[in-house]
Design a protein around this motif. Structure first.
Motif, PDB file in Angstrom:
ATOM      1  N   ILE A   1       0.878  -1.178   0.000  1.00 23.99           N
ATOM      2  CA  ILE A   1       0.000   0.000   0.000  1.00 23.99           C
ATOM      3  C   ILE A   1       0.914   1.227   0.000  1.00 23.99           C
ATOM      4  N   PRO A   2       0.817   2.054  -1.057  1.00 24.40           N
ATOM      5  CA  PRO A   2       1.730   3.205  -1.144  1.00 24.40           C
ATOM      6  C   PRO A   2       1.602   4.130   0.069  1.00 24.40           C
ATOM      7  N   GLN A   3       2.737   4.604   0.535  1.00 26.93           N
ATOM      8  CA  GLN A   3       2.831   5.598   1.609  1.00 26.93           C
ATOM      9  C   GLN A   3       2.004   5.215   2.848  1.00 26.93           C
ATOM     10  N   SER A   4       1.996   3.926   3.157  1.00 28.23           N
ATOM     11  CA  SER A   4       1.164   3.461   4.273  1.00 28.23           C
ATOM     12  C   SER A   4       1.987   3.064   5.494  1.00 28.23           C
ATOM     13  N   GLY A   5       3.295   3.330   5.446  1.00 32.57           N
ATOM     14  CA  GLY A   5       4.131   2.975   6.591  1.00 32.57           C
ATOM     15  C   GLY A   5       4.978   4.147   7.036  1.00 32.57           C
ATOM     16  N   LEU A   6       5.668   3.972   8.148  1.00 28.75           N
ATOM     17  CA  LEU A   6       6.598   4.986   8.634  1.00 28.75           C
ATOM     18  C   LEU A   6       8.001   4.396   8.656  1.00 28.75           C
ATOM     19  N   LYS A   7       8.985   5.222   8.263  1.00 31.54           N
ATOM     20  CA  LYS A   7      10.384   4.818   8.423  1.00 31.54           C
ATOM     21  C   LYS A   7      11.127   5.968   9.095  1.00 31.54           C
ATOM     22  N   LEU A   8      12.254   5.631   9.708  1.00 32.04           N
ATOM     23  CA  LEU A   8      13.033   6.650  10.405  1.00 32.04           C
ATOM     24  C   LEU A   8      13.636   7.630   9.405  1.00 32.04           C
ATOM     25  N   ARG A   9      13.620   8.887   9.732  1.00 28.24           N
ATOM     26  CA  ARG A   9      14.292   9.883   8.888  1.00 28.24           C
ATOM     27  C   ARG A   9      15.801   9.629   8.940  1.00 28.24           C
ATOM     28  N   GLY A  10      16.498  10.107   7.914  1.00 29.55           N
ATOM     29  CA  GLY A  10      17.943   9.879   7.812  1.00 29.55           C
ATOM     30  C   GLY A  10      18.706  10.289   9.060  1.00 29.55           C
ATOM     31  N   GLU A  11      18.254  11.352   9.685  1.00 30.31           N
ATOM     32  CA  GLU A  11      18.916  11.870  10.885  1.00 30.31           C
ATOM     33  C   GLU A  11      18.949  10.832  12.012  1.00 30.31           C
ATOM     34  N   PHE A  12      17.954   9.913  11.975  1.00 33.28           N
ATOM     35  CA  PHE A  12      17.854   8.920  13.056  1.00 33.28           C
ATOM     36  C   PHE A  12      18.183   7.507  12.565  1.00 33.28           C
ATOM     37  N   ALA A  13      18.844   7.417  11.414  1.00 30.46           N
ATOM     38  CA  ALA A  13      19.114   6.103  10.808  1.00 30.46           C
ATOM     39  C   ALA A  13      19.948   5.206  11.720  1.00 30.46           C
ATOM     40  N   GLU A  14      20.745   5.820  12.605  1.00 30.71           N
ATOM     41  CA  GLU A  14      21.571   4.993  13.511  1.00 30.71           C
ATOM     42  C   GLU A  14      20.714   4.149  14.451  1.00 30.71           C
ATOM     43  N   PHE A  15      19.430   4.528  14.608  1.00 32.23           N
ATOM     44  CA  PHE A  15      18.546   3.764  15.493  1.00 32.23           C
ATOM     45  C   PHE A  15      17.733   2.713  14.732  1.00 32.23           C
ATOM     46  N   ASP A  16      18.031   2.554  13.463  1.00 30.80           N
ATOM     47  CA  ASP A  16      17.293   1.592  12.645  1.00 30.80           C
ATOM     48  C   ASP A  16      17.951   0.213  12.784  1.00 30.80           C
ATOM     49  N   ALA A  17      17.192  -0.728  13.367  1.00 30.84           N
ATOM     50  CA  ALA A  17      17.756  -2.069  13.604  1.00 30.84           C
ATOM     51  C   ALA A  17      18.115  -2.758  12.294  1.00 30.84           C
ATOM     52  N   GLU A  18      17.415  -2.426  11.210  1.00 30.09           N
ATOM     53  CA  GLU A  18      17.751  -3.062   9.920  1.00 30.09           C
ATOM     54  C   GLU A  18      19.119  -2.603   9.453  1.00 30.09           C
ATOM     55  N   ASN A  19      19.450  -1.329   9.672  1.00 24.81           N
ATOM     56  CA  ASN A  19      20.794  -0.837   9.329  1.00 24.81           C
ATOM     57  C   ASN A  19      21.848  -1.460  10.231  1.00 24.81           C
ATOM     58  N   ARG A  20      21.514  -1.554  11.515  1.00 20.35           N
ATOM     59  CA  ARG A  20      22.512  -1.993  12.492  1.00 20.35           C
ATOM     60  C   ARG A  20      22.858  -3.474  12.332  1.00 20.35           C
ATOM     61  N   PHE A  21      21.828  -4.288  12.064  1.00 20.62           N
ATOM     62  CA  PHE A  21      22.051  -5.750  12.048  1.00 20.62           C
ATOM     63  C   PHE A  21      22.067  -6.343  10.637  1.00 20.62           C
ATOM     64  N   GLU A  22      21.567  -5.583   9.690  1.00 18.76           N
ATOM     65  CA  GLU A  22      21.496  -6.048   8.300  1.00 18.76           C
ATOM     66  C   GLU A  22      20.997  -7.495   8.198  1.00 18.76           C
TER      67      GLU A  22
END
Ligand code: SF4
Length: 366
Positions: free
Chosen positions: A285-306
């Motif tokens: 569903i387009p634009q139906s979710g939330l993701k962290l803004r770039g400024e807070f990317a360090e708190f994104d578990a997907e980035n941290r753990f890949e």
């Protein structure tokens, strides 16, 4: 509508007052109408208090996709399961998520296998856990609609302020209005009126529905969760349908304001931005979710753990996608109450305390 004069929960469960509204609905109903209650909490209240059984046969209540646990996509759940199994991780989640089947297992199985999985009641609990466990990585499974997104966002702001490097979020927040629009724009749509989810609207307000009402010419009634709320909400919706009106009405005035909770919305907007999101059983569903803004990317578990993108697998025979879109009722699933029960769920809609299959199993088991 349910009056500021009321003080106690019993007054919203007054059977004679509910019957009065059921009678009023019967008086004004002249033809069939399909009304969707978007929220799983409302579905459970309707089943629990037998609201649907009080309505004239012309009124069909369709249960919507407003159960965040049910619509969290299996690919994110599989990532949660992978992260939760790591030795250095304390994985924190709302309790409902633990028994939702992933492709191969659920989070409860990871816990049984030795994973450090903790049930929390608020994302803020994870701050304390992270501070007390500096040698561990603490991950919160951020699931929910607009109602829970503000507390996730506030937790991230706190973690940012405290420069915590061992707390992150696996974000699966979803938004109600794009889902409603997806339902309305579907060629198979049967929904003629909506009961909007009262608790979501305490955050968003109800002005946000005005565009939808104008575009699809459909009544939307912001509705609470008690029997009298639901009876009134259905009455207001039927009254509009019978008059050919399409307005946003606010039955839940004791909790919902036109512009919602601005500090909460500002907190969400500071931390998150909208993104396309897959819904379990429904699809993208387009634009139906939330993701962290770039400024807070360090708190994104997907980035941290890949975590790896795994090949997903869902139970064959589970028709929860059709149930979440209101196309079928749980008792129309061949597995309902037989192969699929709350003890042995095949799909998320049988696990969650807001899932439609669980509601029918609890209150209408054949
Ligand atoms: S009863 Fe079970 S198998 Fe059937 S749709 Fe519901 S969750 Fe899926």
């Amino acid at each position: 509508m349910t009056g500021e004069k009321m003080k106690f929960i019993d007054e919203y469960r007054d059977a004679s007052a509910v019957r009065t509204y059921a009678d009023k609905i019967a008086e004004i109903t002249t033809r069939p109408w399909n009304i969707m209650e978007i929220c799983g909490g409302q579905t459970h209240a309707i089943m629990r208090f037998g609201i649907d059984q009080l309505l004239p046969p012309e009124i069909t209540l369709i249960h919507g996709p407003g159960c965040p646990v049910c619509v969290t996509p299996v690919e994110i759940l599989d990532k949660a399961i992978e992260i939760a199994g790591r030795d250095d991780v304390i994985f924190c989640s709302f309790g409902d998520m633990l028994r939702v089947p992933g492709s191969r297992k659920d989070l409860l199985t990871v816990k049984a296998e030795g994973g450090d999985i903790r049930t929390v009641y608020s994302p803020m609990d994870t701050l304390k856990i992270a501070i007390e466990s500096p040698d561990k990585q603490v991950v919160f499974f951020a699931v929910g609609f607009e109602t829970t997104a503000p507390s996730t966002a506030a937790t991230i702001l706190q973690a940012h302020r405290r420069k915590l490097t061992n707390l992150s979020m696996l974000v699966a927040h979803v938004l109600v209005i794009p889902a409603m629009e997806a339902i309305l724009s579907s060629p198979d749509n049967r929904v003629q009126g909506f009961l909007a989810a009262g608790h979501v609207c305490t955050v968003t307000g109800y002005a946000v529905y005005e565009k939808l009402v104008d575009k699809y010419e459909i009544p939307i009634v912001v509705t609470g969760f008690e029997p009298l709320d639901l009876a009134q909400g259905i009455y207001l919706c039927v009254r509009q349908l019978e008059k050919g009106a399409s307005l946003v009405e606010n039955q839940y005035a004791r909790a919902v304001k036109r512009d919602g909770n601005q500090p909460a919305l500002q907190t969400v907007n500071r931390v998150f931005e909208e993104t396309d999101r897959r819904w379990r059983g429904i699809g993208l569903i387009p634009q139906s979710g939330l993701k962290l803004r770039g400024e807070f990317a360090e708190f994104d578990a997907e980035n941290r753990f890949e975590p790896a993108n795994q090949v997903t697998h869902e139970s064959t025979g589970c028709i929860s996608g059709q149930i979440l879109q209101g196309a079928k009722k749980p008792y129309e699933c061949p597995a309902f109450g037989k192969r699929c029960t709350p003890e042995h769920p095949l799909g998320a809609t049988m696990v969650s305390s807001e899932g439609a299959c669980a509601a029918y199993y609890l209150y209408r088991k054949p």
